[in-house]
Design a protein around this motif. Sequence first.
Motif, PDB file in Angstrom:
ATOM      1  N   ILE A  30       0.868  -1.179   0.000  1.00 57.50           N
ATOM      2  CA  ILE A  30       0.000   0.000   0.000  1.00 57.50           C
ATOM      3  C   ILE A  30       0.905   1.230   0.000  1.00 57.50           C
ATOM      4  CG2 ILE A  30      -1.700   1.298   1.332  1.00 57.50           C
ATOM      5  CD1 ILE A  30      -2.681  -1.406   2.424  1.00 57.50           C
ATOM      6  N   VAL A  31       0.588   2.199  -0.835  1.00 58.28           N
ATOM      7  CA  VAL A  31       1.415   3.401  -0.944  1.00 58.28           C
ATOM      8  C   VAL A  31       0.549   4.652  -0.858  1.00 58.28           C
ATOM      9  CG1 VAL A  31       3.160   2.266  -2.365  1.00 58.28           C
ATOM     10  CG2 VAL A  31       1.301   3.481  -3.467  1.00 58.28           C
ATOM     11  N   SER A  32       1.198   5.746  -0.549  1.00 57.00           N
ATOM     12  CA  SER A  32       0.550   7.050  -0.570  1.00 57.00           C
ATOM     13  C   SER A  32       1.306   7.940  -1.547  1.00 57.00           C
ATOM     14  CB  SER A  32       0.580   7.694   0.810  1.00 57.00           C
ATOM     15  OG  SER A  32       0.156   9.047   0.731  1.00 57.00           O
ATOM     16  N   ILE A  33       0.554   8.597  -2.395  1.00 57.50           N
ATOM     17  CA  ILE A  33       1.172   9.553  -3.318  1.00 57.50           C
ATOM     18  C   ILE A  33       0.663  10.959  -3.016  1.00 57.50           C
ATOM     19  CG2 ILE A  33       1.625   7.872  -5.149  1.00 57.50           C
ATOM     20  CD1 ILE A  33      -0.852   9.136  -6.595  1.00 57.50           C
ATOM     21  N   ALA A  34       0.380  11.226  -1.746  1.00 57.84           N
ATOM     22  CA  ALA A  34      -0.160  12.518  -1.333  1.00 57.84           C
ATOM     23  C   ALA A  34       0.744  13.675  -1.753  1.00 57.84           C
ATOM     24  CB  ALA A  34      -0.384  12.540   0.167  1.00 57.84           C
ATOM     25  N   SER A  35       2.038  13.461  -1.736  1.00 57.35           N
ATOM     26  CA  SER A  35       2.963  14.541  -2.093  1.00 57.35           C
ATOM     27  C   SER A  35       2.922  14.872  -3.582  1.00 57.35           C
ATOM     28  CB  SER A  35       4.385  14.187  -1.674  1.00 57.35           C
ATOM     29  OG  SER A  35       4.840  13.049  -2.368  1.00 57.35           O
ATOM     30  N   LEU A  36       2.347  13.995  -4.398  1.00 59.00           N
ATOM     31  CA  LEU A  36       2.284  14.249  -5.836  1.00 59.00           C
ATOM     32  C   LEU A  36       1.509  15.523  -6.138  1.00 59.00           C
ATOM     33  CD1 LEU A  36       2.993  13.300  -8.705  1.00 59.00           C
ATOM     34  CD2 LEU A  36       0.838  12.037  -8.702  1.00 59.00           C
ATOM     35  N   SER A  37       0.459  15.771  -5.407  1.00 57.55           N
ATOM     36  CA  SER A  37      -0.344  16.974  -5.626  1.00 57.55           C
ATOM     37  C   SER A  37       0.501  18.232  -5.445  1.00 57.55           C
ATOM     38  CB  SER A  37      -1.534  16.991  -4.669  1.00 57.55           C
ATOM     39  OG  SER A  37      -2.272  18.177  -4.835  1.00 57.55           O
ATOM     40  N   ASP A  38       1.310  18.271  -4.398  1.00 62.67           N
ATOM     41  CA  ASP A  38       2.170  19.434  -4.164  1.00 62.67           C
ATOM     42  C   ASP A  38       3.201  19.594  -5.277  1.00 62.67           C
ATOM     43  OD1 ASP A  38       0.845  20.039  -1.798  1.00 62.67           O
ATOM     44  OD2 ASP A  38       2.290  18.939  -0.549  1.00 62.67           O
ATOM     45  N   ILE A  39       3.765  18.481  -5.709  1.00 61.46           N
ATOM     46  CA  ILE A  39       4.768  18.530  -6.776  1.00 61.46           C
ATOM     47  C   ILE A  39       4.141  19.059  -8.067  1.00 61.46           C
ATOM     48  CG2 ILE A  39       6.343  17.173  -8.219  1.00 61.46           C
ATOM     49  CD1 ILE A  39       6.652  15.253  -5.806  1.00 61.46           C
ATOM     50  N   VAL A  40       2.965  18.542  -8.425  1.00 57.08           N
ATOM     51  CA  VAL A  40       2.292  18.972  -9.657  1.00 57.08           C
ATOM     52  C   VAL A  40       1.890  20.444  -9.558  1.00 57.08           C
ATOM     53  CG1 VAL A  40       0.246  18.655 -11.108  1.00 57.08           C
ATOM     54  CG2 VAL A  40       1.558  16.668 -10.335  1.00 57.08           C
ATOM     55  N   ASN A  41       1.384  20.859  -8.403  1.00 61.35           N
ATOM     56  CA  ASN A  41       1.045  22.273  -8.224  1.00 61.35           C
ATOM     57  C   ASN A  41       2.274  23.151  -8.388  1.00 61.35           C
ATOM     58  OD1 ASN A  41      -1.684  21.836  -7.778  1.00 61.35           O
ATOM     59  ND2 ASN A  41      -1.455  21.728  -5.558  1.00 61.35           N
ATOM     60  N   ASN A  42       3.401  22.699  -7.864  1.00 56.20           N
ATOM     61  CA  ASN A  42       4.646  23.440  -8.001  1.00 56.20           C
ATOM     62  C   ASN A  42       5.081  23.514  -9.459  1.00 56.20           C
ATOM     63  OD1 ASN A  42       6.800  24.936  -6.898  1.00 56.20           O
ATOM     64  ND2 ASN A  42       8.080  23.106  -6.787  1.00 56.20           N
ATOM     65  N   ILE A  43       4.966  22.406 -10.178  1.00 56.15           N
ATOM     66  CA  ILE A  43       5.312  22.392 -11.611  1.00 56.15           C
ATOM     67  C   ILE A  43       4.455  23.404 -12.366  1.00 56.15           C
ATOM     68  CG2 ILE A  43       5.218  21.015 -13.735  1.00 56.15           C
ATOM     69  CD1 ILE A  43       5.913  18.554 -11.905  1.00 56.15           C
ATOM     70  N   CYS A  44       3.165  23.377 -12.116  1.00 61.45           N
ATOM     71  CA  CYS A  44       2.251  24.295 -12.804  1.00 61.45           C
ATOM     72  C   CYS A  44       2.589  25.750 -12.497  1.00 61.45           C
ATOM     73  CB  CYS A  44       0.800  24.002 -12.429  1.00 61.45           C
ATOM     74  SG  CYS A  44       0.220  22.412 -13.045  1.00 61.45           S
TER      75      CYS A  44
END
Length: 89
Positions: A30-44
């Motif tokens: 089981i994994v969490s990718i919660a930090s992906l949202s912050d990374i994508v927001n930063n990219i945008c």
Amino acid sequence: MTQMQHIQTELNKANALLNAAIELINSGRIVSIASLSDIVNNICRLIKEEGYARCQAVEPLLIRLSDQMDQFRLVMENQLKNDDESPLY
């Protein structure tokens, strides 16, 4: 580090996160990718600051990230399907 290098670094982090998550899910974890949202927001945000026209060079990386997200979604859907089909003991 230039703005474009920073964008590329963030894109690479997002891709690495998704790759690791896919591998872990495929191995039954089981994994969490919660930090992906912050990374994508930063990219945008970084792309908007740099200007879309100047960011054409990272388009292949953005497409790769989109493909990774699709692959992650499919892995999650398959895992959920397999969990639904497993008998309860």
